[in-house]
Motif scaffolding. Structure first.
Motif, short mmCIF file in Angstrom:
data_model
loop_
_atom_site.label_atom_id
_atom_site.label_comp_id
_atom_site.label_asym_id
_atom_site.label_seq_id
_atom_site.Cartn_x
_atom_site.Cartn_y
_atom_site.Cartn_z
N SER A 6 34.27 72.32 15.53
CA SER A 6 33.46 73.36 14.88
C SER A 6 33.16 73.00 13.43
O SER A 6 32.08 73.28 12.90
CB SER A 6 34.17 74.71 14.95
N LEU B 224 30.23 70.63 13.26
CA LEU B 224 28.96 71.33 13.44
C LEU B 224 28.63 72.21 12.22
O LEU B 224 27.45 72.35 11.84
CB LEU B 224 29.01 72.18 14.71
N PHE C 232 20.64 67.66 14.99
CA PHE C 232 21.62 68.73 15.16
C PHE C 232 21.75 69.21 16.61
O PHE C 232 22.88 69.34 17.12
CB PHE C 232 21.29 69.92 14.24
N ALA D 154 25.24 69.18 18.65
CA ALA D 154 25.88 70.42 19.11
C ALA D 154 26.15 70.38 20.61
O ALA D 154 27.24 70.76 21.08
CB ALA D 154 25.01 71.62 18.75
N LYS E 141 29.92 70.50 21.99
CA LYS E 141 30.34 71.80 22.49
C LYS E 141 29.91 72.09 23.94
O LYS E 141 30.27 73.13 24.48
CB LYS E 141 29.78 72.91 21.60
N GLN F 157 27.86 76.60 24.57
CA GLN F 157 28.14 76.73 23.14
C GLN F 157 27.20 75.85 22.32
O GLN F 157 26.82 76.21 21.19
CB GLN F 157 29.60 76.37 22.85
N GLY F 158 26.83 74.70 22.86
CA GLY F 158 25.88 73.85 22.14
C GLY F 158 24.53 74.52 21.97
O GLY F 158 23.89 74.41 20.91
N TRP G 65 24.91 77.21 19.26
CA TRP G 65 24.88 76.59 17.92
C TRP G 65 23.44 76.17 17.58
O TRP G 65 22.99 76.32 16.43
CB TRP G 65 25.79 75.36 17.87
N SER G 66 22.71 75.63 18.54
CA SER G 66 21.33 75.20 18.29
C SER G 66 20.44 76.40 17.92
O SER G 66 19.55 76.29 17.06
CB SER G 66 20.77 74.50 19.52
N TRP H 76 21.11 77.34 14.45
CA TRP H 76 20.50 76.33 13.57
C TRP H 76 18.99 76.56 13.43
O TRP H 76 18.43 76.48 12.34
CB TRP H 76 20.79 74.95 14.16
#
Length: 643
Positions: free
Chosen positions: A85, A88, A115, A119, A123, A127-128, A131-132, A135
């Motif tokens: 984490s 990221l 990114f 991610a 992850k 979860q990726g 996160w994206s 972002w």
């Protein structure tokens, strides 16, 4: 760890492919190794570029602090997720800093789109993607609303914002699509791998099963039997019980299998196994160790029941079936060894049970218990078999000859060829010991051919030297049933250029007493070639009178047992006299063997016997010695006649 479910969802929004801590740790460290120098290079590029020093400073500071902290945290399993984490978070902060301060308009445009890939790699899908999404929102805020909220924020050109936003969405979609495809591929590979592993496990399981279990009956095989017997011995030893190990061989299974076919043969074996296991019940364990051999381990809990009673009451199986409309009856031979009397380990106990079975088979009995003396005898027989085989190959045997005397004229008219064997290690070995071994081991054909070759050759030499004799050669029961016999003797006659009439082939009465129709054809063929045929040991196997008429016999040879008792036993004299009269009535010549006294000789003369043989005249002797003896005998006979 395996997938938590099947492939489902949209745009790769799946449960992440869980990796173990051991697998994830290198990912974090590898990323730090790549990201730290890359971030510092990005920071330097922004710092050196006119108008963007602050983004470069922020990226450099956060990279050193956060990436360094992530590297050290990755050494601890419990902090590994936090380290991921933190990586990221650094990438997110660096992206926001570049977007808010205008670095994205400079060199940041080259790095910012990594990114989503980062991610998703760290992850996983779900979860990726989350996160994206964060972002994307942060980047949108940085470029669209940042300049209106923060006075220090960079003001982007409207066209650049549209192009950058489209690029951000495009690369995020590519990252999600790529990761979705990769997840599907991994899922398929995983399913395929699981299927292959399942097939492999099934194959290994079947291999293990076949390695320890008989494929036809499902019983343990010999390999498994050793483990079972070792365990049973340990249990019996602990409880003070005894075990019986019975080695069972089914008779004529090969002949039966050829008659009924392979499928029916397997069915028969399964029926036999079922009969035996049902008869013994829980007190015994069966294993199939060969095609026609089984072993039963029988637990004997009390001394009140002896082994003989168990064999008679429990193991005396009645193996009678109807297979494919054939009524099949299978006889069996049993050899028994016991724990602890005969052995205390599984291997030895099985060997001694097999030894007892072989002894029962050798003696033509249905049952034999292990006996150390029997084993010594069996080992002796096996040793003699090996030595005899070698002796035949090296021509280490010899023939001795015993004279045959015409009782009416007193002349030597022939000689019986008798095999002798002096082993260089064991010394002289009696024919009564090695000839049965040759007969039962399969060496008898080679032995008989050697005997005939030697005897035919010696007869040819005697005839060349002017010694006019015939030679008697013993022919075994197996040889008279050999289809190659006629060709073999015909070739020998041609090789030594001797007439068949000069050869007497002696057959033991037992050779054809039980199977006259099988031996008849060969005997008739020998008779047509000119050989004279003689029944040896006549009177010991109850040959029928009709057989004498049909077999084209030329001669009867009275067994020496009658000669030994003839002087004192009126019954023996009566048998000898009736045999001579019977033979003469059938136009057969009579030979009496075992003549050892003048009295016996005179009695035979009075009865009208034709030929005599025995120690009264000479012992068996080598060919050269016999040659001298025969010439001397003829000279002495002529001298007596002239006197």
């Amino acid at each position: 760890m395996p997938h938590t479910g099947t492939v489902k969802g949209v745009l790769g929004m799946l449960a992440r492919h869980e990796l173990s801590v051991h697998q994830r740790k290198p990912h974090v460290r590898q990323l730090v190794y790549v990201a730290l120098p890359g971030a510092l290079l990005l920071a330097l590029a922004n710092y050196l570029q006119s108008g963007y020093p602050l983004p470069g400073i922020i990226v450099a500071m956060t990279a050193v602090l956060m990436l360094g902290a992530a590297f050290f945290m990755s050494s601890h399993e419990k902090l590994l997720a936090m380290a991921e984490s933190l990586l990221l978070l650094f990438a997110l902060l660096a992206s926001v800093a570049l977007g808010l301060l205008g670095g994205i308009a400079g060199s940041g445009i080259l790095w910012i789109y990594a990114f989503p890939f980062l991610a998703l790699w760290l992850k996983g899908q779900r979860q990726g993607a989350q996160w994206s999404l964060v972002w994307l929102l942060a980047m949108a805020f940085s470029m669209l609303a940042g300049s209106s909220i923060f006075p220090f924020a960079y003001a982007y050109d409207e066209k650049f914002v549209l192009q950058a936003s489209a690029a951000l969405l495009f690369y995020s979609a590519i990252a999600l699509a790529y990761n979705f495809s990769r997840s599907q591929l991994e899922e398929k590979l995983y399913v395929s791998e699981q299927g292959m592993q399942a097939k492999t496990r099934d194959y290994v399981s079947r291999l293990e099963l076949s390695a320890y279990q008989d494929g036809v009956t499902g019983l343990p095989n010999r390999l498994r039997l050793l483990d079972i017997l070792s365990r049973e011995i340990a249990n019996a030893q602990e409880r003070g019980h005894t075990l019986l190990v019975a080695h069972i061989r089914l008779k004529k299974m090969f002949e039966t299998a050829n008659l009924i076919g392979p499928d029916a043969s397997d069915k028969l074996i399964r029926n036999i196994a079922a009969t035996m296991t049902a008869t013994v019940g829980s007190r015994g364990i069966f294993a199939r160790v060969r095609r026609d051999e089984f072993v039963c381990i029988y637990r004997k809990h009390t001394e009140d029941i002896n082994a003989s009673e168990i064999i008679r009451d429990v193991l005396a199986f009645r193996l009678e079936y109807k297979i494919n409309d054939y009524a099949v009856h299978i006889d069996h031979t049993i050899g028994v060894a016991s724990f602890p009397s005969h052995a205390s380990d599984a291997e030895t106990l099985l060997r001694k049970a097999a030894q007892a079975m072989l002894q029962a088979q050798f003696a033509n009995q249905g049952l034999a218990f292990y006996d150390e003396r029997m084993e010594l005898q069996f080992n002796r027989q096996q040793l003699l078999f090996v030595q005899l085989h070698e002796a035949l190959q090296k021509n280490a045997l010899s023939l001795h000859y015993q004279g045959l005397i015409d009782l009416q004229t007193g002349a030597v008219i022939g000689a019986e060829a008798l095999a002798r064997w002096i082993d260089p290690v064991s010394g002289p070995i009696a024919p009564a010991e090695f000839i049965p071994i040759a007969e039962k081991s399969g060496l008898i054909k080679a032995f008989t051919l050697w005997t005939m070759r030697e005897a035919f050759g010696q007869l040819a030499r005697w005839r060349a030297e002017g010694l006019d004799l015939f030679v008697s050669v013993n022919l075994s029961a197996r040889c008279i049933l050999d289809h190659q016999l006629i060709d073999d003797v015909r070739d020998l006659l041609k090789e030594y250029n001797i007439p068949a009439e000069a050869i007497v082939l002696e057959l033991r009465e037992a050779s054809f007493a039980d199977t006259p129709e099988t031996a008849l054809q060969n005997m008739l063929s020998l008779h047509k070639l000119g050989f004279r045929l003689s029944i040896d040991d006549f009177g010991t196997a109850h040959t029928s009178l009709s057989s004498l008429k049909d077999l084209k016999i030329d001669e009867l040879k009275i067994d020496q047992s009658f000669m030994r008792s003839m002087a004192t036993d009126a019954s023996s004299r009566a048998i000898v006299l009736s045999t001579i009269q019977l033979a003469h009535n059938l136009n057969l010549r009579v030979v009496a063997e075992g003549v050892e006294s003048t009295r016996a000789e005179q009695q035979l003369k009075d009865m009208g016997c034709d030929i005599a043989q025995g120690y009264h005249y000479c012992r068996p002797m080598p060919a050269d010695v016999f040659n001298q003896w025969a010439r001397s005998w003829q000279i002495n006979r002529r001298a007596v006649l002239s006197a």
